[in-house]
Design a protein around this motif. Sequence first.
Motif, mmCIF file in Angstrom:
data_model
loop_
_atom_site.group_PDB
_atom_site.id
_atom_site.type_symbol
_atom_site.label_atom_id
_atom_site.label_comp_id
_atom_site.label_asym_id
_atom_site.label_seq_id
_atom_site.Cartn_x
_atom_site.Cartn_y
_atom_site.Cartn_z
ATOM 1 N N HIS A 14 96.707 -22.058 26.723
ATOM 2 C CA HIS A 14 98.155 -21.865 26.728
ATOM 3 C C HIS A 14 98.680 -21.350 25.390
ATOM 4 C CE1 HIS A 14 97.404 -24.908 29.912
ATOM 5 N NE2 HIS A 14 98.060 -23.994 30.595
ATOM 6 N N ILE A 15 97.889 -20.493 24.748
ATOM 7 C CA ILE A 15 98.332 -19.829 23.528
ATOM 8 C C ILE A 15 99.246 -18.685 23.954
ATOM 9 C CG2 ILE A 15 97.592 -18.572 21.466
ATOM 10 C CD1 ILE A 15 94.743 -19.800 21.975
ATOM 11 N N SER A 16 100.380 -18.538 23.307
ATOM 12 C CA SER A 16 101.286 -17.433 23.644
ATOM 13 C C SER A 16 100.537 -16.111 23.530
ATOM 14 C CB SER A 16 102.486 -17.412 22.700
ATOM 15 O OG SER A 16 103.265 -18.571 22.883
ATOM 16 N N ALA A 17 100.755 -15.236 24.495
ATOM 17 C CA ALA A 17 100.081 -13.932 24.511
ATOM 18 C C ALA A 17 100.295 -13.219 23.179
ATOM 19 C CB ALA A 17 100.592 -13.085 25.665
ATOM 20 N N GLY A 18 99.209 -12.774 22.579
ATOM 21 C CA GLY A 18 99.273 -12.059 21.312
ATOM 22 C C GLY A 18 99.068 -12.941 20.093
ATOM 23 N N CYS A 19 99.072 -14.257 20.250
ATOM 24 C CA CYS A 19 98.902 -15.174 19.115
ATOM 25 C C CYS A 19 97.451 -15.620 18.927
ATOM 26 C CB CYS A 19 99.788 -16.410 19.282
ATOM 27 S SG CYS A 19 101.536 -16.068 19.073
ATOM 28 N N GLY A 20 96.584 -15.292 19.870
ATOM 29 C CA GLY A 20 95.195 -15.741 19.802
ATOM 30 C C GLY A 20 94.475 -15.277 18.551
ATOM 31 N N MET A 21 94.666 -14.023 18.162
ATOM 32 C CA MET A 21 93.971 -13.485 16.992
ATOM 33 C C MET A 21 94.476 -14.121 15.699
ATOM 34 S SD MET A 21 91.470 -11.905 16.174
ATOM 35 C CE MET A 21 90.684 -10.421 16.584
ATOM 36 N N LYS A 22 95.762 -14.409 15.600
ATOM 37 C CA LYS A 22 96.300 -15.100 14.422
ATOM 38 C C LYS A 22 95.647 -16.469 14.288
ATOM 39 C CE LYS A 22 100.734 -12.949 15.225
ATOM 40 N NZ LYS A 22 102.027 -13.140 15.845
ATOM 41 N N LEU A 23 95.553 -17.151 15.397
ATOM 42 C CA LEU A 23 94.931 -18.472 15.423
ATOM 43 C C LEU A 23 93.453 -18.381 15.059
ATOM 44 C CD1 LEU A 23 95.699 -21.356 15.962
ATOM 45 C CD2 LEU A 23 95.294 -20.973 18.378
ATOM 46 N N TYR A 24 92.778 -17.396 15.594
ATOM 47 C CA TYR A 24 91.365 -17.148 15.312
ATOM 48 C C TYR A 24 91.135 -17.003 13.804
ATOM 49 C CZ TYR A 24 86.839 -14.710 15.643
ATOM 50 O OH TYR A 24 85.533 -14.326 15.508
ATOM 51 N N ARG A 25 91.985 -16.216 13.160
ATOM 52 C CA ARG A 25 91.848 -15.982 11.706
ATOM 53 C C ARG A 25 92.167 -17.233 10.897
ATOM 54 N NH1 ARG A 25 95.220 -11.382 12.363
ATOM 55 N NH2 ARG A 25 93.984 -9.738 13.265
ATOM 56 N N LEU A 26 93.290 -17.893 11.200
ATOM 57 C CA LEU A 26 93.687 -19.073 10.426
ATOM 58 C C LEU A 26 92.713 -20.242 10.586
ATOM 59 C CD1 LEU A 26 97.581 -19.160 10.726
ATOM 60 C CD2 LEU A 26 96.238 -18.867 8.654
ATOM 61 N N LEU A 27 92.072 -20.347 11.735
ATOM 62 C CA LEU A 27 91.082 -21.404 11.948
ATOM 63 C C LEU A 27 89.722 -21.047 11.348
ATOM 64 C CD1 LEU A 27 91.872 -22.477 15.626
ATOM 65 C CD2 LEU A 27 92.265 -23.817 13.540
ATOM 66 N N GLY A 28 89.565 -19.807 10.886
ATOM 67 C CA GLY A 28 88.311 -19.378 10.281
ATOM 68 C C GLY A 28 87.170 -19.261 11.281
ATOM 69 N N LEU A 29 87.495 -18.929 12.520
ATOM 70 C CA LEU A 29 86.476 -18.874 13.565
ATOM 71 C C LEU A 29 85.473 -17.734 13.369
ATOM 72 C CD1 LEU A 29 88.646 -19.728 16.697
ATOM 73 C CD2 LEU A 29 87.272 -21.264 15.276
ATOM 74 N N ALA A 37 84.660 -17.258 22.387
ATOM 75 C CA ALA A 37 85.235 -16.248 23.281
ATOM 76 C C ALA A 37 86.748 -16.293 23.174
ATOM 77 C CB ALA A 37 84.811 -16.523 24.728
ATOM 78 N N MET A 38 87.347 -15.118 23.033
ATOM 79 C CA MET A 38 88.796 -15.040 23.026
ATOM 80 C C MET A 38 89.208 -14.103 24.153
ATOM 81 S SD MET A 38 91.647 -14.388 20.131
ATOM 82 C CE MET A 38 90.986 -12.892 19.551
ATOM 83 N N ILE A 39 90.069 -14.614 24.997
ATOM 84 C CA ILE A 39 90.564 -13.834 26.123
ATOM 85 C C ILE A 39 92.060 -13.667 25.906
ATOM 86 C CG2 ILE A 39 90.654 -13.680 28.631
ATOM 87 C CD1 ILE A 39 88.528 -16.051 28.520
ATOM 88 N N THR A 40 92.533 -12.452 25.962
ATOM 89 C CA THR A 40 93.948 -12.205 25.689
ATOM 90 C C THR A 40 94.668 -11.704 26.935
ATOM 91 O OG1 THR A 40 93.526 -9.947 24.938
ATOM 92 C CG2 THR A 40 93.496 -11.662 23.266
ATOM 93 N N HIS A 41 95.937 -12.034 26.980
ATOM 94 C CA HIS A 41 96.856 -11.566 28.024
ATOM 95 C C HIS A 41 96.395 -11.920 29.439
ATOM 96 C CE1 HIS A 41 99.252 -9.561 25.007
ATOM 97 N NE2 HIS A 41 98.133 -9.103 24.484
ATOM 98 N N VAL A 42 95.932 -13.156 29.596
ATOM 99 C CA VAL A 42 95.515 -13.671 30.899
ATOM 100 C C VAL A 42 96.769 -14.075 31.676
ATOM 101 C CG1 VAL A 42 94.203 -15.517 32.037
ATOM 102 C CG2 VAL A 42 93.370 -14.534 29.909
ATOM 103 N N ALA A 43 96.778 -13.859 32.975
ATOM 104 C CA ALA A 43 97.920 -14.271 33.801
ATOM 105 C C ALA A 43 98.077 -15.786 33.748
ATOM 106 C CB ALA A 43 97.710 -13.827 35.241
#
Length: 140
Positions: A14-29, A37-43
């Motif tokens: 339930h990450i807002s669409a488009g925020c996944g990559m910001k989270l990925y970077r800040l968490l140091g993944l 795995a990061m999936i973006t813009h899922v229905a």
Amino acid sequence: MNVDSIRDGIVIDHISAGCGMKLYRLLGLEALEVPVAMITHVASEKRGRKDIIKIDADIPVDFNVIGYVDPGATVNIIRNGELREKKQIDMPEMLVNVISCKNPRCISSCEQELEQVFRLANREKKEYRCIYCETKAAGL
């Protein structure tokens, strides 16, 4: 699209669409040597569109970072292929060493061993301020 289920790990959902990559970077993944795995813009029924991050490892995750980037996201803890715990994430009252003060005259900018600490100043505006100089945190 088919992404395998994970045996032991974490699903940030339930990450807002488009925020996944910001989270990925800040968490140091990007530094992890485990499947991520990061999936973006899922229905999504609730949000229209959402992002999802799956981490196939039992690692500590900073919930404050998730709450800063996207309050309302959920964290699912998976053990032995089953959901063990589901956490609703909210905005943290304090952020420590997540973001840096942009004020060049702030003591946290010149004292390198000093922690970068921000407090939640306005929940409605999602506004954080430096505890040393009161400078408003730059937006994501």
